[in-house]
Design a protein around this motif. Structure first.
Motif, mmCIF file in Angstrom:
data_model
loop_
_atom_site.group_PDB
_atom_site.id
_atom_site.type_symbol
_atom_site.label_atom_id
_atom_site.label_comp_id
_atom_site.label_asym_id
_atom_site.label_seq_id
_atom_site.Cartn_x
_atom_site.Cartn_y
_atom_site.Cartn_z
ATOM 1 N N LEU A 139 -22.594 -44.274 -4.763
ATOM 2 C CA LEU A 139 -23.600 -44.957 -3.993
ATOM 3 C C LEU A 139 -24.656 -44.155 -4.228
ATOM 4 C CD1 LEU A 139 -24.621 -47.589 -2.666
ATOM 5 C CD2 LEU A 139 -23.935 -46.624 -0.366
ATOM 6 N N GLU A 148 -26.581 -49.907 5.333
ATOM 7 C CA GLU A 148 -27.512 -50.642 6.017
ATOM 8 C C GLU A 148 -27.165 -50.509 7.393
ATOM 9 O OE1 GLU A 148 -30.049 -51.979 4.789
ATOM 10 O OE2 GLU A 148 -29.370 -51.621 2.548
ATOM 11 N N SER A 164 -28.534 -44.455 -4.682
ATOM 12 C CA SER A 164 -29.681 -45.094 -4.763
ATOM 13 C C SER A 164 -30.813 -44.587 -3.757
ATOM 14 C CB SER A 164 -29.601 -46.383 -3.949
ATOM 15 O OG SER A 164 -29.035 -46.407 -2.475
ATOM 16 N N GLN A 177 -22.595 -50.593 0.848
ATOM 17 C CA GLN A 177 -23.708 -50.908 1.086
ATOM 18 C C GLN A 177 -24.036 -51.454 2.575
ATOM 19 O OE1 GLN A 177 -26.310 -50.513 -1.213
ATOM 20 N NE2 GLN A 177 -27.803 -51.233 0.373
ATOM 21 N N ASP A 178 -22.951 -52.132 3.161
ATOM 22 C CA ASP A 178 -22.867 -52.604 4.549
ATOM 23 C C ASP A 178 -22.910 -51.355 5.328
ATOM 24 O OD1 ASP A 178 -22.729 -55.170 3.859
ATOM 25 O OD2 ASP A 178 -20.662 -55.250 3.876
ATOM 26 N N ARG A 233 -32.407 -45.728 -1.202
ATOM 27 C CA ARG A 233 -32.170 -45.802 0.120
ATOM 28 C C ARG A 233 -30.980 -44.941 0.725
ATOM 29 N NH1 ARG A 233 -34.044 -49.360 3.587
ATOM 30 N NH2 ARG A 233 -32.638 -50.298 5.290
ATOM 31 N N ARG A 234 -30.060 -44.501 -0.200
ATOM 32 C CA ARG A 234 -28.954 -43.719 0.382
ATOM 33 C C ARG A 234 -29.754 -42.253 0.485
ATOM 34 N NH1 ARG A 234 -23.531 -41.827 -0.711
ATOM 35 N NH2 ARG A 234 -23.679 -39.979 0.281
#
Length: 282
Positions: A132, A107, A134, A103-104, A136-137
């Motif tokens: 991952l 971001e 999502s 996740q880092d 956002r991905r």
């Protein structure tokens, strides 16, 4: 004993007069709901003022420099405060210390996009695990595909992000911008309208909807909920677009409308109107 507690940040105090009249005990200053560190961290990350969050996590990291979570939250807080170079520096520290999570990296990729460091964003995206999965991905994948002009991949990624989002207004707004950049203006208009249907307060989608129409020389304000200030700003932006497209008479009317609509003095629109009127006189 009956008590009524009023929660404060970190500590709750008992209010005099709330206890049973027949029994009076010394109030416990720590009684009631206490916000623990995890709850406070979440508040600072999401609800608090970004600059306050930056100061909070800077102090925490100074006290406990080994804390990966403080470093992570500081990077996110810098990004929320639009301090992207500082956010990138802290994310680089996370990577150098092998403290990062997937996740880092995600971001950090968004921060790299903000800094126009597309090669860095792509390198970070390649390292993300397939697990991952999502919205956002998928939006990141879509933006990278937009960058390379791979519209089929971009559309598929935006569609996945929309499908996974409980409120896809921001996803649809980004997708609409992508369609605008390709010159697919009718399709963009439809997508912006869908974005507004999910969030009628999303000004960027309202503005982009108006511009997608204005690029086809339809300068009418869209029929969506608009405040007086929003009508003024969109009229001004349409005026700038009309001016660039050579529609000077329309631009003058839009600037005048922006001045009239704005609840306060709209200096930018007034200046454009004055400049055009001066040019006519000369």
């Amino acid at each position: 004993m009956k008590t009524c507690a009023i929660p404060f940040l970190l500590v709750s105090f008992l209010v005099a007069g709330c206890s049973d009249h027949s029994v009076r005990e010394k109030p416990d200053p720590l009684a009631g709901d206490i916000i623990d560190e995890a709850q406070l961290t979440q508040l600072m990350l999401t609800a608090g003022d970004p600059d306050s969050a930056v100061r909070y996590f800077e102090r925490g990291l100074a006290r406990e420099p080994e804390r990966a979570d403080f470093r992570r939250y500081l990077a996110r807080s810098y990004a929320r405060a639009r301090r992207y170079p500082e956010s990138a520096r802290v994310y680089q520290e996370l990577l150098a210390l092998n403290q990062e999570t997937p996740q880092d990296r995600l971001e950090y990729a968004y921060v790299a996009v903000r800094l126009d460091r597309w090669d860095d964003a792509e390198a970070l995206a390649i390292q993300l695990p397939q697990t991952l999965d999502s919205p956002r991905r998928h939006v990141l994948d879509a933006m990278l595909a937009d960058r390379s002009g791979d519209w089929e991949v971009a559309d598929a990624a935006y569609a996945r992000a929309e499908e996974q989002s409980p409120n896809p207004s921001d996803v649809l707004n980004n997708w609409g911008v992508s369609l605008m950049s390709r010159g697919e203006l009718s399709e963009a208009e439809t997508v912006f309208q869908r974005a507004i249907s999910y969030d009628s307060r999303l000004f960027s989608a309202k503005n982009n909807l108006a511009l997608s129409r204005g690029l086809r020389r339809d300068y009418r304000l869209p029929v969506v909920p608009l405040t007086a200030e929003e009508r003024a700003v969109i009229s001004y932006n349409l005026g700038i677009l009309a001016l660039r497209q050579g529609d000077k008479r329309v631009a003058r009317g839009l600037f005048a409308k922006a001045v009239d609509e704005h609840p306060r003095h709209y200096q930018a629109a007034a200046a454009q109107l004055e400049q055009m009127e001066t040019a006519v006189i000369q």
